[in-house]
Design an enzyme around this catalytic site. Sequence first.
Site, PDB file in Angstrom:
ATOM      1  N   LYS A  35     -22.873  29.631  97.210  1.00 46.78           N
ATOM      2  CA  LYS A  35     -23.837  28.896  96.375  1.00 46.78           C
ATOM      3  C   LYS A  35     -25.220  28.867  97.048  1.00 46.78           C
ATOM      4  O   LYS A  35     -25.329  29.200  98.240  1.00 46.78           O
ATOM      5  CB  LYS A  35     -23.320  27.467  96.163  1.00 46.78           C
ATOM      6  CG  LYS A  35     -23.149  26.670  97.462  1.00 46.78           C
ATOM      7  CD  LYS A  35     -22.336  25.396  97.252  1.00 46.78           C
ATOM      8  CE  LYS A  35     -22.195  24.621  98.552  1.00 46.78           C
ATOM      9  NZ  LYS A  35     -21.214  23.524  98.432  1.00 46.78           N
ATOM     10  N   ARG A 130     -17.167  12.127  94.372  1.00 47.33           N
ATOM     11  CA  ARG A 130     -18.356  12.903  94.030  1.00 47.33           C
ATOM     12  C   ARG A 130     -18.086  13.728  92.772  1.00 47.33           C
ATOM     13  O   ARG A 130     -18.693  13.515  91.755  1.00 47.33           O
ATOM     14  CB  ARG A 130     -18.763  13.780  95.214  1.00 47.33           C
ATOM     15  CG  ARG A 130     -20.104  14.432  95.069  1.00 47.33           C
ATOM     16  CD  ARG A 130     -20.469  15.310  96.249  1.00 47.33           C
ATOM     17  NE  ARG A 130     -19.594  16.479  96.391  1.00 47.33           N
ATOM     18  CZ  ARG A 130     -19.857  17.517  97.185  1.00 47.33           C
ATOM     19  NH1 ARG A 130     -20.931  17.522  97.947  1.00 47.33           N
ATOM     20  NH2 ARG A 130     -19.028  18.543  97.244  1.00 47.33           N
ATOM     21  N   TYR A 244     -52.565  18.297 114.563  1.00 43.40           N
ATOM     22  CA  TYR A 244     -52.869  17.146 113.701  1.00 43.40           C
ATOM     23  C   TYR A 244     -52.412  15.851 114.349  1.00 43.40           C
ATOM     24  O   TYR A 244     -51.306  15.759 114.898  1.00 43.40           O
ATOM     25  CB  TYR A 244     -52.116  17.282 112.372  1.00 43.40           C
ATOM     26  CG  TYR A 244     -52.736  18.235 111.391  1.00 43.40           C
ATOM     27  CD1 TYR A 244     -54.047  18.080 110.944  1.00 43.40           C
ATOM     28  CD2 TYR A 244     -51.977  19.291 110.891  1.00 43.40           C
ATOM     29  CE1 TYR A 244     -54.588  18.964 110.017  1.00 43.40           C
ATOM     30  CE2 TYR A 244     -52.512  20.177 109.953  1.00 43.40           C
ATOM     31  CZ  TYR A 244     -53.817  20.003 109.528  1.00 43.40           C
ATOM     32  OH  TYR A 244     -54.349  20.871 108.606  1.00 43.40           O
ATOM     33  N   MET A 292     -48.417  23.229 108.073  1.00 42.33           N
ATOM     34  CA  MET A 292     -47.845  23.965 106.945  1.00 42.33           C
ATOM     35  C   MET A 292     -47.528  25.407 107.303  1.00 42.33           C
ATOM     36  O   MET A 292     -46.481  25.935 106.945  1.00 42.33           O
ATOM     37  CB  MET A 292     -48.813  23.925 105.751  1.00 42.33           C
ATOM     38  CG  MET A 292     -48.205  24.517 104.494  1.00 42.33           C
ATOM     39  SD  MET A 292     -49.350  24.578 103.115  1.00 42.33           S
ATOM     40  CE  MET A 292     -49.562  22.847 102.744  1.00 42.33           C
TER      41      MET A 292
HETATM   42  C1  LIG Z   1     -20.276  23.604  99.408  1.00 46.75           C
HETATM   43  C2  LIG Z   1     -18.821  23.395  99.144  1.00 46.75           C
HETATM   44  C3  LIG Z   1     -17.849  24.081  99.903  1.00 46.75           C
HETATM   45  C4  LIG Z   1     -18.193  24.876 101.144  1.00 46.75           C
HETATM   46  O1  LIG Z   1     -18.423  23.933 102.169  1.00 46.75           O
HETATM   47  P1  LIG Z   1     -18.794  24.301 103.681  1.00 46.75           P
HETATM   48  O2  LIG Z   1     -18.804  22.994 104.363  1.00 46.75           O
HETATM   49  O3  LIG Z   1     -20.144  24.920 103.624  1.00 46.75           O
HETATM   50  O4  LIG Z   1     -17.763  25.216 104.185  1.00 46.75           O
HETATM   51  C5  LIG Z   1     -16.528  23.963  99.515  1.00 46.75           C
HETATM   52  N1  LIG Z   1     -16.166  23.195  98.472  1.00 46.75           N
HETATM   53  C6  LIG Z   1     -17.064  22.489  97.740  1.00 46.75           C
HETATM   54  C7  LIG Z   1     -16.591  21.647  96.608  1.00 46.75           C
HETATM   55  C8  LIG Z   1     -18.414  22.555  98.058  1.00 46.75           C
HETATM   56  O5  LIG Z   1     -19.301  21.842  97.356  1.00 46.75           O
END
Ligand SMILES: *Cc1c(COP(=O)(O)O)cnc(C)c1O
Length: 349
Positions: A35, A130, A244, A292
């Site tokens: 992702k 979640r 800065y 930046m």
């Molecule tokens: C992002 C995610 C993963 C992968 O998690 P990592 O900690 O990066 O290995 C697996 N399952 C779900 C539901 C996730 O959101």
Amino acid sequence: MARATLTIDLDALAANWRALDRLSAQGVQTAATVKADGYGLGIAPAARSLAGAGARQFFVALAEEGVTLRELLGPGPDIFVYSGHMAGDAGMIAGAGLVPMLNSVEQLTRHFEALPDHPFGVQLDSGMNRLGMEPAEWAAVADLVLGRAPELLQSHLACADDPDSPMNPQQRSTFKQMTEGMKVPRSLAATGGTILGRGYHFDITRPGVGLYGGAPFERARPVVHLSIPVIQVRDVEPGESVGYGCTWTARAPARVATLAAGYADGIIRAMGNRAQLHAGEIPCPLVGRVSMDLLTADVSHLDEVPDSLELLGDNQGIDAVAGAAGTIGYEILTALGDRYNRHYVGGAG
Ligand SMILES: *Cc1c(COP(=O)(O)O)cnc(C)c1O
């Protein structure tokens, strides 16, 4: 050229997948979570290398990411979507042959109405609160759902990066109870769960961050190397300040290098006066604020200032840099900007 170079080592990525794959038993499939553009490293080269290493199942967050991935990988691999089936997704899910991980009764209804014969999985909430269906909700619809032959039942661990957390065995046991006797493949482990051990692997593991070189996969090979050109070097007298807000003042005569990357490139501003860069193996403290487009580093102790200094690489990985910024390796990776000269080495990508 002032552009910094981000080198992404696809052989290291593939090696990390194989190393995580070796942690699980023969019959367990090791998928790959790609992702957010392959955790910021580029979904195309990342996914091709992981497929080359042997991954046959991929997980993304959004249906749009799944469509991109399907174009890259062709028809073979399974592509699961964590956000499930959202309103408006049916065309993408059907067109790209994605498997939505349905999270609620609302999503189940939407999916069965729009695409009654299309593969799906179900995400269960075993305690993280979640995503996914809660135990009572699931109990009410499980028979009906199982009658439609889901591809996968999954849940996600809230504290898998802490092997001593009581949440781990607790969530495992809840997940087991929720899926007892169901003849459907199961998945609980991301990177953390994969490392916790075989009791957490079920049928499919789905690591993400460990593939890209991050904790809690301590033995991961570093995948990203970030080398930032030095634009100029100056002598600074005792009592003079740098950057800065004048947050760093030289106590003794110093040499300060100004480098060509900043918070617009994902070098998080909170690491000002805290992080280090490296000249070869020699650490050079980042002094003053992160701007930046610019960084300033103390190079007083170097005999010769090289053309560029390294922020990420073999001397210092994403988690060390994350520590200096008060964040996690995931955020360092996904923040890496698109202004770098991205250079892919190794792999098939
Ligand atoms: C992002 C995610 C993963 C992968 O998690 P990592 O900690 O990066 O290995 C697996 N399952 C779900 C539901 C996730 O959101």
